[in-house]
Design a protein around this motif. Structure first.
Motif, PDB file in Angstrom:
ATOM      1  N   LYS A  80       0.811  -1.213   0.000  1.00 13.31           N
ATOM      2  CA  LYS A  80       0.000   0.000   0.000  1.00 13.31           C
ATOM      3  C   LYS A  80       0.845   1.263   0.000  1.00 13.31           C
ATOM      4  CE  LYS A  80      -0.604  -0.270   5.053  1.00 13.31           C
ATOM      5  NZ  LYS A  80      -1.611  -0.491   6.123  1.00 13.31           N
ATOM      6  N   HIS A  81       2.056   1.191   0.543  1.00 14.98           N
ATOM      7  CA  HIS A  81       2.909   2.379   0.567  1.00 14.98           C
ATOM      8  C   HIS A  81       3.495   2.660  -0.815  1.00 14.98           C
ATOM      9  CE1 HIS A  81       2.429   2.538   4.829  1.00 14.98           C
ATOM     10  NE2 HIS A  81       3.060   1.392   5.046  1.00 14.98           N
ATOM     11  N   LEU A  82       3.936   1.624  -1.492  1.00 16.69           N
ATOM     12  CA  LEU A  82       4.562   1.813  -2.804  1.00 16.69           C
ATOM     13  C   LEU A  82       3.546   2.114  -3.897  1.00 16.69           C
ATOM     14  CD1 LEU A  82       7.249  -1.029  -2.698  1.00 16.69           C
ATOM     15  CD2 LEU A  82       7.538   1.400  -2.172  1.00 16.69           C
ATOM     16  N   THR A  83       2.274   1.824  -3.629  1.00 14.74           N
ATOM     17  CA  THR A  83       1.230   2.064  -4.632  1.00 14.74           C
ATOM     18  C   THR A  83       0.275   3.178  -4.214  1.00 14.74           C
ATOM     19  OG1 THR A  83      -0.199   0.358  -3.645  1.00 14.74           O
ATOM     20  CG2 THR A  83       1.321  -0.343  -5.377  1.00 14.74           C
ATOM     21  N   SER A  84       0.682   3.984  -3.239  1.00 17.34           N
ATOM     22  CA  SER A  84      -0.230   4.986  -2.676  1.00 17.34           C
ATOM     23  C   SER A  84      -0.539   6.125  -3.643  1.00 17.34           C
ATOM     24  CB  SER A  84       0.350   5.556  -1.378  1.00 17.34           C
ATOM     25  OG  SER A  84       1.603   6.186  -1.617  1.00 17.34           O
ATOM     26  N   VAL A  85       0.351   6.394  -4.595  1.00 18.60           N
ATOM     27  CA  VAL A  85       0.090   7.447  -5.585  1.00 18.60           C
ATOM     28  C   VAL A  85      -0.351   6.757  -6.869  1.00 18.60           C
ATOM     29  CG1 VAL A  85       1.003   9.457  -6.795  1.00 18.60           C
ATOM     30  CG2 VAL A  85       1.839   8.896  -4.506  1.00 18.60           C
ATOM     31  N   GLU A  86      -1.645   6.729  -7.090  1.00 22.10           N
ATOM     32  CA  GLU A  86      -2.205   5.968  -8.201  1.00 22.10           C
ATOM     33  C   GLU A  86      -1.763   6.525  -9.552  1.00 22.10           C
ATOM     34  OE1 GLU A  86      -6.406   5.752  -7.885  1.00 22.10           O
ATOM     35  OE2 GLU A  86      -6.396   4.742  -5.936  1.00 22.10           O
ATOM     36  N   GLY A  87      -1.631   5.610 -10.500  1.00 23.52           N
ATOM     37  CA  GLY A  87      -1.315   6.003 -11.866  1.00 23.52           C
ATOM     38  C   GLY A  87       0.156   6.114 -12.174  1.00 23.52           C
ATOM     39  N   THR A  88       1.013   6.060 -11.138  1.00 24.73           N
ATOM     40  CA  THR A  88       2.451   6.126 -11.392  1.00 24.73           C
ATOM     41  C   THR A  88       2.950   4.770 -11.872  1.00 24.73           C
ATOM     42  OG1 THR A  88       3.020   5.505  -9.121  1.00 24.73           O
ATOM     43  CG2 THR A  88       2.730   7.859  -9.592  1.00 24.73           C
ATOM     44  N   LEU A  89       4.115   4.775 -12.499  1.00 22.99           N
ATOM     45  CA  LEU A  89       4.686   3.517 -12.978  1.00 22.99           C
ATOM     46  C   LEU A  89       4.892   2.546 -11.820  1.00 22.99           C
ATOM     47  CD1 LEU A  89       7.518   3.141 -15.588  1.00 22.99           C
ATOM     48  CD2 LEU A  89       7.442   1.688 -13.584  1.00 22.99           C
ATOM     49  N   LEU A  90       5.375   3.043 -10.688  1.00 24.83           N
ATOM     50  CA  LEU A  90       5.625   2.172  -9.543  1.00 24.83           C
ATOM     51  C   LEU A  90       4.328   1.552  -9.034  1.00 24.83           C
ATOM     52  CD1 LEU A  90       7.831   1.133  -7.631  1.00 24.83           C
ATOM     53  CD2 LEU A  90       7.333   3.071  -6.134  1.00 24.83           C
ATOM     54  N   ALA A  91       3.256   2.346  -8.987  1.00 30.20           N
ATOM     55  CA  ALA A  91       1.968   1.831  -8.515  1.00 30.20           C
ATOM     56  C   ALA A  91       1.418   0.778  -9.465  1.00 30.20           C
ATOM     57  CB  ALA A  91       0.973   2.976  -8.358  1.00 30.20           C
ATOM     58  N   VAL A  92       1.563   1.001 -10.764  1.00 25.79           N
ATOM     59  CA  VAL A  92       1.091   0.020 -11.745  1.00 25.79           C
ATOM     60  C   VAL A  92       1.928  -1.251 -11.664  1.00 25.79           C
ATOM     61  CG1 VAL A  92       0.834  -0.444 -14.216  1.00 25.79           C
ATOM     62  CG2 VAL A  92       0.155   1.778 -13.288  1.00 25.79           C
ATOM     63  N   LEU A  93       3.239  -1.095 -11.545  1.00 23.51           N
ATOM     64  CA  LEU A  93       4.142  -2.242 -11.516  1.00 23.51           C
ATOM     65  C   LEU A  93       3.870  -3.153 -10.328  1.00 23.51           C
ATOM     66  CD1 LEU A  93       6.714  -3.654 -12.665  1.00 23.51           C
ATOM     67  CD2 LEU A  93       8.042  -2.174 -11.137  1.00 23.51           C
ATOM     68  N   LEU A  94       3.630  -2.558  -9.156  1.00 19.34           N
ATOM     69  CA  LEU A  94       3.506  -3.342  -7.923  1.00 19.34           C
ATOM     70  C   LEU A  94       2.069  -3.425  -7.417  1.00 19.34           C
ATOM     71  CD1 LEU A  94       6.703  -2.086  -6.048  1.00 19.34           C
ATOM     72  CD2 LEU A  94       6.416  -4.147  -7.430  1.00 19.34           C
ATOM     73  N   GLY A  95       1.103  -3.076  -8.265  1.00 15.67           N
ATOM     74  CA  GLY A  95      -0.297  -3.095  -7.843  1.00 15.67           C
ATOM     75  C   GLY A  95      -0.913  -4.478  -7.775  1.00 15.67           C
ATOM     76  N   GLY A  96      -0.202  -5.498  -8.229  1.00 14.39           N
ATOM     77  CA  GLY A  96      -0.708  -6.869  -8.171  1.00 14.39           C
ATOM     78  C   GLY A  96      -0.959  -7.481  -9.532  1.00 14.39           C
ATOM     79  N   ARG A  97      -1.266  -6.644 -10.510  1.00 12.46           N
ATOM     80  CA  ARG A  97      -1.582  -7.155 -11.846  1.00 12.46           C
ATOM     81  C   ARG A  97      -0.399  -7.882 -12.474  1.00 12.46           C
ATOM     82  NH1 ARG A  97      -4.494  -3.001 -15.605  1.00 12.46           N
ATOM     83  NH2 ARG A  97      -6.322  -3.979 -14.644  1.00 12.46           N
ATOM     84  N   TRP A  98       0.822  -7.426 -12.153  1.00  7.67           N
ATOM     85  CA  TRP A  98       2.003  -7.985 -12.811  1.00  7.67           C
ATOM     86  C   TRP A  98       2.826  -8.873 -11.888  1.00  7.67           C
ATOM     87  CZ3 TRP A  98       1.276  -7.623 -17.667  1.00  7.67           C
ATOM     88  CH2 TRP A  98       0.561  -6.540 -18.185  1.00  7.67           C
ATOM     89  N   ASP A  99       2.244  -9.292 -10.775  1.00  3.53           N
ATOM     90  CA  ASP A  99       2.990 -10.120  -9.823  1.00  3.53           C
ATOM     91  C   ASP A  99       3.515 -11.407 -10.460  1.00  3.53           C
ATOM     92  OD1 ASP A  99       2.486  -8.215  -7.964  1.00  3.53           O
ATOM     93  OD2 ASP A  99       1.417  -9.507  -6.548  1.00  3.53           O
ATOM     94  N   GLY A 100       2.782 -11.947 -11.418  1.00  4.23           N
ATOM     95  CA  GLY A 100       3.199 -13.195 -12.046  1.00  4.23           C
ATOM     96  C   GLY A 100       4.366 -13.052 -12.996  1.00  4.23           C
ATOM     97  N   ARG A 101       4.695 -11.819 -13.377  1.00 10.33           N
ATOM     98  CA  ARG A 101       5.793 -11.614 -14.327  1.00 10.33           C
ATOM     99  C   ARG A 101       6.955 -10.821 -13.729  1.00 10.33           C
ATOM    100  NH1 ARG A 101       4.698  -9.542 -20.140  1.00 10.33           N
ATOM    101  NH2 ARG A 101       6.954  -9.810 -20.068  1.00 10.33           N
ATOM    102  N   LEU A 102       6.889 -10.519 -12.453  1.00  5.51           N
ATOM    103  CA  LEU A 102       8.002  -9.806 -11.829  1.00  5.51           C
ATOM    104  C   LEU A 102       9.223 -10.723 -11.747  1.00  5.51           C
ATOM    105  CD1 LEU A 102       6.077  -8.035  -8.922  1.00  5.51           C
ATOM    106  CD2 LEU A 102       6.970  -6.974 -11.002  1.00  5.51           C
ATOM    107  N   VAL A 103      10.391 -10.160 -11.996  1.00 15.89           N
ATOM    108  CA  VAL A 103      11.637 -10.919 -11.864  1.00 15.89           C
ATOM    109  C   VAL A 103      11.859 -11.209 -10.380  1.00 15.89           C
ATOM    110  CG1 VAL A 103      14.128 -10.883 -12.277  1.00 15.89           C
ATOM    111  CG2 VAL A 103      12.574  -9.785 -13.909  1.00 15.89           C
ATOM    112  N   ARG A 104      12.269 -12.418 -10.069  1.00 10.62           N
ATOM    113  CA  ARG A 104      12.501 -12.789  -8.666  1.00 10.62           C
ATOM    114  C   ARG A 104      13.863 -13.457  -8.530  1.00 10.62           C
ATOM    115  NH1 ARG A 104       7.816 -12.291  -5.540  1.00 10.62           N
ATOM    116  NH2 ARG A 104       5.952 -11.885  -6.816  1.00 10.62           N
TER     117      ARG A 104
END
Length: 443
Positions: A80-104
Motif C-alpha cells: 500500500k505504501h509503494l502504490t499509494s500514488v495511483e497512476g504512477t509507474l511504480l503503482a502500476v508495476l507493484l499493484g498486483g496485476r504484474w505479480d506473475g511476471r516480476l523478476v525474482r
C-alpha cells in the motif's frame, strides 16, 4: 392520365415495396452490428492483459509485505505504501496485476533493476508524505531540470504514466442536431410513412453516434492499458525465456542487474565482468561500479520511453561532483571499456586514441619527461587491467614481452601514463581488453 399511372404502378406490389425497403434497411442494421462486433474484438482489454501475462489485481492486498531486491539491496515494504500514488509507474508495476511476471531472485524476492539509492529515496518519500511529498519532490526535480543523481529514477517511477492523446472528433452543433427528412411537396397521404422513415433515420443516426462514442472510449481505455504495459515491460520477466539476475561482489557489496542490462553494455570489460569472471572485485570503489551499471540500466530503460524529457539524465552517473573524483572514476570506466568523455552512448567516439602498427590503440593520459627504454632494457611499470587487478610495480625485460607490449613500452617515456586498447586478436581472452601503463623507471 389515370390509365398511364395504373400501368406504371401495377407491378409495384406490397411485397415488392417491402422488399425494396428491406434492401435499404438491412444493410444499415448490418453496419451497426458489424460496428459493435469490431469494437468488441479490436479493444478487448481482457485479452490484451491476458496475452501479456497479467493477473487479477483484486487478489493482491495493500497489506502484502513485498520483499524486494533492488539492484542487490534488500528491503521489505507494504504494498500500500509503494502504490499509494495511483497512476504512477511504480503503482502500476507493484499493484498486483504484474505479480506473475516480476523478476525474482533465488529467495523469491521481487527484483527491481534500479539504482538502490534512488529507489530508497523514492520509498522514503512515499513513506514520509505520500502524494503531497511526491508532488513537492517532483517540483524540485523540474526546477533543477532533472539533473540530480537520482532524478531519472524518481521521475520515471513516480510520474503518472502518460495518457494517450484522444483521436475522437470534436462534436459540432450540426452533429448534435437531429436529422430530418424533407417533406415539402409530398402528398398528405405519405405523412405517416415519412414520419416512420424520419424516425428510423433519427434512431440509426443516434445508434451510430453512440457506437462512435463507445469506440472512442474503448480505444482510449485500450491505449491507456497498452501504455501501462509498455511502461512496466522493462521491469518484467519475458513471457518466454528468461532474464537472469547477474551479480558482482564489490568489496563485500553485492551489485546486481539483469541480463538485458548486461547485454546493453555490448562486448566490453564491464559486460564480461558480469558474464565471464565471477571472482569478487576488491580494488575498485563500490561507487564506481554502481555508477557504471546504473548508466547502462538507464540506457536500457530510456530506449523504451515514450517521451524524451528523461534522456538528459541517462549520463548523470558518469559525472562526479569534483574534478579529482572524475579523473579516478574515468580511469575505472576506461578499465571496463566505458568512455565517459565522448559520445552519449558511452562507447567511445570522442577520446583521442592513436593506432600503432600492431593494431594497439593508445591514449596518453599524462606525458612523461624521461627517456624511452630500449628493447634490451628492464623496465619497472604499473599495470591495471580490466580484470580489476592492480598488478603493482613489476619489473620486466622489454624484449621478453609480446611484440605489441614491446611496441607500447618503447614508445613511452619514464613518468608517462598511457591507456591502451588491445584488439581481441592480440588478447589472451579473445576479447578486446583495456589496460593502463605507468612507466616508473628504466633499469
Amino acid at each position: 392520365m389515370s390509365v398511364r399511372r395504373s400501368a406504371v404502378m401495377e407491378p409495384y406490389t406490397r411485397h415488392e415495396a417491402l422488399c425494396r425497403l428491406d434492401r435499404q434497411i438491412i444493410p444499415l442494421m448490418e453496419i451497426l452490428e458489424a460496428e459493435r462486433a469490431d469494437i468488441v474484438s479490436s479493444y478487448d482489454i481482457g485479452k490484451l492483459l491476458s496475452d501479456h501475462g497479467a493477473l487479477d489485481p483484486s487478489a493482491a492486498s495493500g497489506d502484502d509485505l513485498l520483499k524486494l531486491n533492488v539492484g542487490g539491496s534488500h528491503s521489505s515494504v507494504r504494498r500500500k505504501h509503494l502504490t499509494s500514488v495511483e497512476g504512477t509507474l511504480l503503482a502500476v508495476l507493484l499493484g498486483g496485476r504484474w505479480d506473475g511476471r516480476l523478476v525474482r531472485d533465488a529467495d523469491s524476492r521481487i527484483f527491481i533493476d534500479v539504482c538502490p539509492d534512488a529507489f530508497g529515496a523514492v520509498r522514503d518519500t512515499l513513506l514520509e508524505g505520500g502524494k503531497e511529498a511526491v508532488d513537492q519532490l517532483m517540483d524540485q526535480i523540474k526546477e533543477r531540470n532533472r539533473s540530480g543523481p537520482h532524478d531519472f529514477w524518481t521521475a520515471l517511477l513516480l510520474s503518472p504514466i502518460d495518457k494517450p492523446s484522444s483521436d475522437a472528433p470534436t462534436t459540432t452543433q450540426a452533429e448534435c442536431d437531429e436529422p430530418t427528412v424533407p417533406s415539402e411537396g409530398l402528398l398528405s397521404e405519405l405523412s405517416g410513412f415519412m414520419s416512420e422513415v424520419e424516425s428510423f433515420v433519427k434512431t440509426f443516426t443516434a445508434k451510430k453516434n453512440e457506437l462512435d462514442s463507445e469506440r472512442a472510449a474503448k480505444k482510449a481505455a485500450y491505449d491507456q492499458t497498452m501504455m501501462e504495459i509498455t511502461a512496466v515491460m522493462p521491469f518484467l520477466a519475458p513471457l518466454s525465456g528468461d532474464d537472469p539476475i547477474r551479480s558482482i561482489d564489490v568489496c563485500g557489496t553485492l551489485i546486481s542487474t539483469v541480463q538485458s542490462t548486461s547485454d546493453e553494455m555490448g562486448d566490453i570489460g564491464l559486460h564480461n565482468r558480469f558474464d565471464m569472471w565471477p571472482a569478487p572485485i576488491e580494488d575498485v570503489p563500490v561507487d564506481h561500479v554502481r555508477r557504471l551499471v546504473d548508466y547502462y540500466r538507464r540506457k536500457r530503460h530510456a530506449a523504451s520511453l515514450p517521451n524524451t524529457h528523461l534522456l538528459g539524465g541517462v549520463r548523470v552517473p558518469l559525472l562526479t561532483e569534483r574534478a579529482a573524483r572524475q579523473e579516478t572514476f574515468n580511469k575505472t570506466a576506461q578499465m571496463y571499456g566505458v568512455d565517459t568523455q565522448s559520445s552519449p552512448n558511452g562507447r567511445g567516439g570522442g577520446a583521442v586514441f592513436t593506432e600503432m602498427q600492431s593494431g594497439v590503440r593508445y591514449q596518453v593520459v599524462r606525458p612523461g619527461s624521461g627517456p624511452k627504454p630500449t628493447r634490451d632494457q628492464h623496465v619497472k611499470i604499473d599495470v591495471i587491467e580490466w580484470r580489476d587487478d592492480f598488478e603493482g610495480q613489476v619489473v620486466v625485460r622489454v624484449s621478453d614481452q609480446p611484440e605489441w607490449t614491446q611496441e607500447v613500452l618503447t614508445d613511452m617515456r619514464v613518468g608517462e601514463v598511457r591507456r591502451v586498447t588491445l584488439p581481441a586478436r592480440l588478447s589472451d581472452t579473445g576479447k578486446e581488453a583495456y589496460l593502463e601503463y605507468r612507466l616508473v623507471a628504466t633499469l
